[in-house]
Scaffold this active site. Sequence first.
Site, short mmCIF file in Angstrom:
data_model
loop_
_atom_site.label_atom_id
_atom_site.label_comp_id
_atom_site.label_asym_id
_atom_site.label_seq_id
_atom_site.Cartn_x
_atom_site.Cartn_y
_atom_site.Cartn_z
N ARG A 1 -11.88 7.03 9.47
CA ARG A 1 -11.28 5.48 9.51
C ARG A 1 -12.27 4.40 8.72
O ARG A 1 -11.94 3.74 8.18
CB ARG A 1 -11.06 5.30 10.87
CG ARG A 1 -10.43 3.96 10.95
CD ARG A 1 -9.27 3.71 10.29
NE ARG A 1 -8.55 2.28 10.64
CZ ARG A 1 -7.59 1.99 10.07
NH1 ARG A 1 -6.76 2.49 9.10
NH2 ARG A 1 -7.01 0.78 10.52
N SER B 1 0.92 -1.18 0.12
CA SER B 1 0.19 0.13 0.15
C SER B 1 0.91 1.30 0.00
O SER B 1 1.62 1.39 -0.78
CB SER B 1 -0.81 0.00 1.12
OG SER B 1 -1.91 0.85 1.24
N HIS C 1 -8.07 -5.30 -0.38
CA HIS C 1 -6.83 -4.37 -0.29
C HIS C 1 -5.80 -4.94 0.79
O HIS C 1 -4.82 -5.05 0.92
CB HIS C 1 -6.85 -3.18 -0.06
CG HIS C 1 -5.76 -2.32 -0.04
ND1 HIS C 1 -4.61 -2.53 -1.20
CD2 HIS C 1 -5.08 -1.42 0.82
CE1 HIS C 1 -3.58 -1.48 -0.86
NE2 HIS C 1 -3.84 -1.02 0.53
N ASP C 2 -6.83 -5.21 2.13
CA ASP C 2 -5.96 -5.82 3.18
C ASP C 2 -5.15 -7.33 2.93
O ASP C 2 -4.85 -7.69 4.05
CB ASP C 2 -7.06 -5.84 4.31
CG ASP C 2 -6.92 -4.61 5.09
OD1 ASP C 2 -5.90 -3.64 4.92
OD2 ASP C 2 -7.68 -4.42 6.06
N ASP D 1 -8.54 -6.74 -4.89
CA ASP D 1 -8.26 -5.42 -4.43
C ASP D 1 -8.69 -4.42 -5.31
O ASP D 1 -8.36 -4.02 -6.50
CB ASP D 1 -6.66 -5.24 -4.40
CG ASP D 1 -6.26 -3.93 -3.70
OD1 ASP D 1 -7.06 -3.25 -3.57
OD2 ASP D 1 -5.11 -3.73 -3.53
#
Length: 373
Positions: A225, A155, A354-355, A321
Site C-alpha cells: 500500500r 482509475s 492521480h488521486d 497524474d
Amino acid sequence: MDAPAQPDDSRFGLNRRITLPQPLMLDGGTSLDNVEIAYETYGTLNAERSNAVLVCHATSGDQFVASQHPITGKPGWWSRSVGPGKPIDTDRHFVVCANVLGSCMGSTGPASLASDGQPYALRFPVITIRDMVRAQIALLDLLGIERLHAVVGGSMGGMQALSLAAHWPGRVDRVMVIAATAAMPAQNIAFQEVGRQAIMADPNWQGGNYYGTGTAPDSGLAVARMAAHITYLSEESMHEKFGRRLQDRASKTFGFDADFQVESYLRHQGASFTGRFDANSYLYITKAMSYFDLAEDHGGRLAEVFAGTKSRFCLVSFDSDWLYPTRESRKIAHALNAAGAPVSFVELSAPYGHDSFLLDVPELDRVIAGFVG
C-alpha cells in the site's frame, strides 16, 4: 426497483448482497458458482428504468460510494460527487455501485468460502477486468436494468467503464472515464509487481493460506500500500504536504524511526489499509489490472474495439497524474474518433496527482454534472 435482501453473515456487516443464479464464466476458461455481489444503491429507479448510473470503484475502493464505510466509519469515497443535488444527482438518477469480483467487501473473492466450506485462498481463479464487469452486468440483469443512462469510473473504475462499453455496447448510453488507461503501461505493472512480491515475501502470507490462522501478511500488505500510495500523489502535493519536515521531533534520530512527516504518513497509510483490506484480494485485483489491455484481442488496434458503438464518451485526465498521464487518455480519444464515436476530452489542472478524481477539483464536478446530466 431493488433486489431482495439476502442474509449476510459477512464479518463486515454489509447491507446488500445478492447471489448470481448462474455460474459466472471467466476469461481464464473456468467458472465460479454461487457468486455473491455486494452492492449499494442510491436514489430511485424510474418507471422506464432509464435513469440508472453505474459507478465503478478503483483498486481499493468498495460499494460505499456515498454512504458511511462500515469499518472505518468514514464518509463514502465519492460523497462529494454522488448524492442529492451533486454532480451525479440521486434526486434524478438511480446509482448502483458494486464491490468488484475478487475483492473483500462482500463480493466473492479469495477470502470467500468454496464449496468445501474452506476459503478459496489461492484456489480462487485469476480474474480480469472484464470478469469484474461480467459480474456487474449479471447484477444489473437481476435489478431489471437493461440499459444504463451512464457508467462512470476513475482509475480501475475507468477501466471497467471502458470494458463495459467495449464488450456490452448495447448496455450504456454515456461512458465517463476518469484518469484511466486502455492498457496497463509497463511501469504500472512493475509497481504492482513490487506490491505483490512484498505480500508474498511476508512469512505470514503462508502461501496464501493465512485465513483462520490468527495471522495475516499485514506487513507485506502495508508495504504494498505504501508503494502504491506514492504513485497516487504528485511531487507537488507531496512537497506541499510534507516537504522535508520532521515528524514530532526537533532533530533527526540517526535511526530508522519515521523521522520525516512523509515517512510517518506512508506508515499510517499502510497500517490503516491492513485493517480494511485483504492481502490476497490485493494480489488478484492488481493482477487483473496488469492483464488489462482492451485492444489485445484486436491486434492492438484500439479503434476496432469501439467500432459501431452508439455510446457517447467523456474522457478526463489531470496534468499532475503521472500514473495514468494525459497521453493515455489521448490514445483512447484518438481511437474513439477513428471509430466515429462521439467523444469529448479534457485535461484538468489539479495539484494532487492521480488521486485528483477523489479530491476537491471543482472543475471535475462541473464536467461530471454536464456529461451525466
